[in-house]
Design a protein around this motif. Structure first.
Motif, PDB file in Angstrom:
ATOM      1  N   GLU A 186       0.833  -1.209   0.000  1.00 39.36           N
ATOM      2  CA  GLU A 186       0.000   0.000   0.000  1.00 39.36           C
ATOM      3  C   GLU A 186       0.863   1.253   0.000  1.00 39.36           C
ATOM      4  OE1 GLU A 186      -3.983  -1.725   2.292  1.00 39.36           O
ATOM      5  OE2 GLU A 186      -2.362  -0.773   3.455  1.00 39.36           O
TER       6      GLU A 186
ATOM      7  N   ALA B 291      -1.364   1.599 -16.213  1.00 33.93           N
ATOM      8  CA  ALA B 291      -1.984   1.690 -14.888  1.00 33.93           C
ATOM      9  C   ALA B 291      -1.399   0.632 -13.959  1.00 33.93           C
ATOM     10  CB  ALA B 291      -3.492   1.514 -14.997  1.00 33.93           C
TER      11      ALA B 291
ATOM     12  N   ALA C 297       1.559   6.381  -7.151  1.00 30.64           N
ATOM     13  CA  ALA C 297       0.485   7.305  -7.527  1.00 30.64           C
ATOM     14  C   ALA C 297       0.961   8.753  -7.519  1.00 30.64           C
ATOM     15  CB  ALA C 297      -0.694   7.138  -6.574  1.00 30.64           C
ATOM     16  N   HIS C 298       2.004   9.033  -6.742  1.00 36.40           N
ATOM     17  CA  HIS C 298       2.550  10.387  -6.660  1.00 36.40           C
ATOM     18  C   HIS C 298       3.748  10.581  -7.597  1.00 36.40           C
ATOM     19  CE1 HIS C 298       0.120  10.538  -2.949  1.00 36.40           C
ATOM     20  NE2 HIS C 298       0.126  11.848  -3.148  1.00 36.40           N
TER      21      HIS C 298
ATOM     22  N   ALA D 295       2.230   1.636  -3.447  1.00 34.74           N
ATOM     23  CA  ALA D 295       1.179   2.078  -4.367  1.00 34.74           C
ATOM     24  C   ALA D 295       0.967   3.593  -4.261  1.00 34.74           C
ATOM     25  CB  ALA D 295      -0.121   1.332  -4.076  1.00 34.74           C
ATOM     26  N   LYS D 296       0.996   4.117  -3.043  1.00 31.60           N
ATOM     27  CA  LYS D 296       0.830   5.555  -2.839  1.00 31.60           C
ATOM     28  C   LYS D 296       1.987   6.327  -3.466  1.00 31.60           C
ATOM     29  CE  LYS D 296      -1.842   5.247   1.465  1.00 31.60           C
ATOM     30  NZ  LYS D 296      -1.840   5.501   2.941  1.00 31.60           N
ATOM     31  N   GLU D 297       3.205   5.816  -3.295  1.00 35.35           N
ATOM     32  CA  GLU D 297       4.378   6.476  -3.874  1.00 35.35           C
ATOM     33  C   GLU D 297       4.303   6.484  -5.403  1.00 35.35           C
ATOM     34  OE1 GLU D 297       8.083   5.017  -2.308  1.00 35.35           O
ATOM     35  OE2 GLU D 297       7.267   4.830  -0.283  1.00 35.35           O
TER      36      GLU D 297
ATOM     37  N   LYS E  87       1.793  -3.657 -13.127  1.00 35.85           N
ATOM     38  CA  LYS E  87       1.643  -2.549 -14.085  1.00 35.85           C
ATOM     39  C   LYS E  87       1.463  -3.149 -15.469  1.00 35.85           C
ATOM     40  CE  LYS E  87       5.155   0.225 -15.222  1.00 35.85           C
ATOM     41  NZ  LYS E  87       5.330   0.366 -16.695  1.00 35.85           N
TER      42      LYS E  87
ATOM     43  N   LYS F 244      -4.179  -2.589  -7.612  1.00 35.82           N
ATOM     44  CA  LYS F 244      -4.188  -2.580  -6.153  1.00 35.82           C
ATOM     45  C   LYS F 244      -3.336  -3.756  -5.684  1.00 35.82           C
ATOM     46  CE  LYS F 244      -8.802  -0.533  -5.790  1.00 35.82           C
ATOM     47  NZ  LYS F 244     -10.201  -0.727  -5.294  1.00 35.82           N
TER      48      LYS F 244
END
Length: 298
Positions: free
Chosen positions: A173, A230, A180-181, A176-178, A245, A233
């Motif tokens: 998680e 993309a 997304a940024h 995934a956040k990193e 990916k 999750k």
């Protein structure tokens, strides 16, 4: 052996041959621009390994095989010109598509050498045409083969994937956040992924298709829902959690009889041959003379 399995073996051999030829010839070309070959390429304590000693070792180990590969290529070109034999771009494209979808280590790095792969495929198809040029197969037999082996002429949808495998869901998680940024998927895979082989390739695992047992079934399920570029999750896998990916997709396709009848003729003819399909068979006709002197290049 089915056509797909055969191409997997051919692909592996071609890849190894390409690496060997490229490695050896690159070094030889480098030396051609040097005034002397006694330059040290490595030192062990006070002892040196000279460039010439290194090249001598390369020639001793790989020289004959590399030269044979080069001779065979010229033989195929000469015989194709002699008999006015050509291979269509459509045939080459079809075999390349099959190669991509059945050889799951066909990573982005290899994909970037598409031109070289297609040249190898064209050469292989030309050789098949040359060796089977005098073989006649009835339409009835061709159609019977097609009907019996339709699965060989159906390419499944394939998904080009990269993954990052970490131990815990929390790590996945956070990753995934990193991502997304704006963090680099490739760099993160090399830095954090537990799956070392793909980590060295930036997480790239090549193309996989439905039924591929090399990776978890969840990968295909997730890939079908992803848009190109993309990231999924976190997915529960045996080693922990994975992020996928989607780098690209090849749509499935079933080839018609008319599209593959020439391929089927070659396949039937090759199966009837008592000797391996090798350009070496044509050496006498092509009047080959080479450095190693022996008549039998094998």
């Amino acid at each position: 052996m089915g056509k797909k399995q055969l191409w997997m073996i051919i692909a592996a051999l071609v890849f190894i041959n390409c690496l060997t030829v490229a490695f050896f010839l690159t070094r030889v070309n480098e030396v051609n621009g040097l005034a002397a070959n006694d330059e040290a390429v490595a030192t062990v304590g006070k002892k040196e390994i000279s460039r010439q000693a290194w090249l001598n070792e390369l020639e001793a180990k790989y020289g004959k095989d590399v030269l044979k590969e080069m001779v065979n290529q010229k033989v195929i070109e000469e015989m194709a010109a002699k008999y006015n034999i050509k291979v269509s771009d459509q045939d080459v494209g079809r075999e390349y598509r099959i190669l991509q979808t059945t050889y799951n280590t066909f990573s982005q790095k290899n994909h970037q050498n598409e031109t070289k792969w297609k040249e190898q495929i064209r050469s292989s198809l030309l050789l098949e045409e040359i060796l089977t040029k005098d073989v006649s197969v009835s339409n009835r037999e061709l159609k019977r083969y097609y009907t019996k082996n339709k699965n060989l002429f159906s390419v499944p949808a394939a998904y080009h994937l990269s993954h990052i495998v970490v131990k815990t869901k929390k790590e996945a998680e956070t990753a995934a956040k990193e991502l997304a940024h704006g963090s680099s998927f490739s760099a993160m895979a090399m830095e954090r992924s537990l799956e070392e082989f793909s980590a060295n390739e930036g997480g790239d695992i090549g193309y996989i298709s439905e039924g591929d047992e090399s990776f978890p079934k969840q990968y295909i399920t997730a890939a079908k829902k992803l848009k190109t570029k993309a990231v999924s999750k976190p997915i529960k896998v045996k080693e922990g959690y994975a992020l996928l990916k989607l780098d690209g997709k090849i749509s499935g396709k079933s080839y018609s009889y008319n599209e593959v009848k020439d391929q089927i003729r070659r396949q039937i003819a090759l199966e009837q041959m008592k000797t391996p399909a090798s350009a070496s068979i044509l050496w006498d006709e092509a009047k080959v003379n080479w450095f190693y002197g022996d008549k039998d290049p094998n």
